[in-house]
Design a protein around this motif. Structure first.
Motif, PDB file in Angstrom:
ATOM      1  N   ALA A   2      33.386  27.256  52.937  1.00  0.00           N
ATOM      2  CA  ALA A   2      34.005  28.115  53.550  1.00  0.00           C
ATOM      3  C   ALA A   2      34.162  29.494  52.834  1.00  0.00           C
ATOM      4  CB  ALA A   2      35.483  27.809  53.856  1.00  0.00           C
ATOM      5  N   ILE A  52      38.622  24.505  51.262  1.00  0.00           N
ATOM      6  CA  ILE A  52      39.635  25.498  51.520  1.00  0.00           C
ATOM      7  C   ILE A  52      40.962  25.015  50.457  1.00  0.00           C
ATOM      8  CG2 ILE A  52      41.018  26.548  53.048  1.00  0.00           C
ATOM      9  CD1 ILE A  52      38.999  25.832  55.088  1.00  0.00           C
ATOM     10  N   LYS A  56      44.246  27.809  51.937  1.00  0.00           N
ATOM     11  CA  LYS A  56      45.129  27.933  53.306  1.00  0.00           C
ATOM     12  C   LYS A  56      46.523  28.133  53.292  1.00  0.00           C
ATOM     13  CE  LYS A  56      45.604  25.753  57.702  1.00  0.00           C
ATOM     14  NZ  LYS A  56      46.483  26.814  58.190  1.00  0.00           N
ATOM     15  N   ILE A  69      40.373  33.295  56.201  1.00  0.00           N
ATOM     16  CA  ILE A  69      39.466  32.353  55.832  1.00  0.00           C
ATOM     17  C   ILE A  69      38.368  32.150  56.903  1.00  0.00           C
ATOM     18  CG2 ILE A  69      39.449  29.693  55.551  1.00  0.00           C
ATOM     19  CD1 ILE A  69      42.275  29.695  54.210  1.00  0.00           C
ATOM     20  N   ASP A  71      36.112  29.379  58.233  1.00  0.00           N
ATOM     21  CA  ASP A  71      35.729  27.950  57.885  1.00  0.00           C
ATOM     22  C   ASP A  71      34.378  27.678  58.575  1.00  0.00           C
ATOM     23  OD1 ASP A  71      35.381  25.379  57.321  1.00  0.00           O
ATOM     24  OD2 ASP A  71      37.608  24.952  57.989  1.00  0.00           O
ATOM     25  N   ASN A  73      33.001  24.778  58.492  1.00  0.00           N
ATOM     26  CA  ASN A  73      32.994  23.530  58.941  1.00  0.00           C
ATOM     27  C   ASN A  73      33.726  23.167  60.168  1.00  0.00           C
ATOM     28  OD1 ASN A  73      31.780  22.581  56.482  1.00  0.00           O
ATOM     29  ND2 ASN A  73      33.615  22.688  55.296  1.00  0.00           N
TER      30      ASN A  73
END
Ligand code: F3S
Length: 74
Positions: A2, A52, A56, A69, A71, A73
């Protein structure tokens, strides 16, 4: 992986990111937040992380929402 992105010019130096996620965040001498990469390098714009984890919490709690962020994934 990320990507964590900091818009440092918006940071008001509240310190919440460091308090919630000290592994990845600290306050620089200029009073703004900087990120600490998994390699231990200071990053002011963006960094890649495997997990992460507490980033977060930092992003969710930043009062000016200057932490984003990306991400890959999810
Ligand atoms: Fe700055 Fe937000 Fe951290 S204002 S000090 S990046 S929680």
């Amino acid at each position: 992986m990320a990507k964590i992105i900091l818009e440092q010019e918006k940071c008001i130096g509240c310190g919440t990111c460091q308090a919630l996620c000290p592994k990845y965040w600290k306050m620089a001498e200029d009073g703004k937040a900087v990120m600490i990469s998994e390699e231990g390098k200071e990053e002011k714009v963006e960094m890649e992380v495997k997990d992460i984890s507490c980033n977060k919490d930092a992003a969710d709690s930043c009062p000016v929402q200057c932490i984003r962020i990306n991400d890959r994934n999810s």
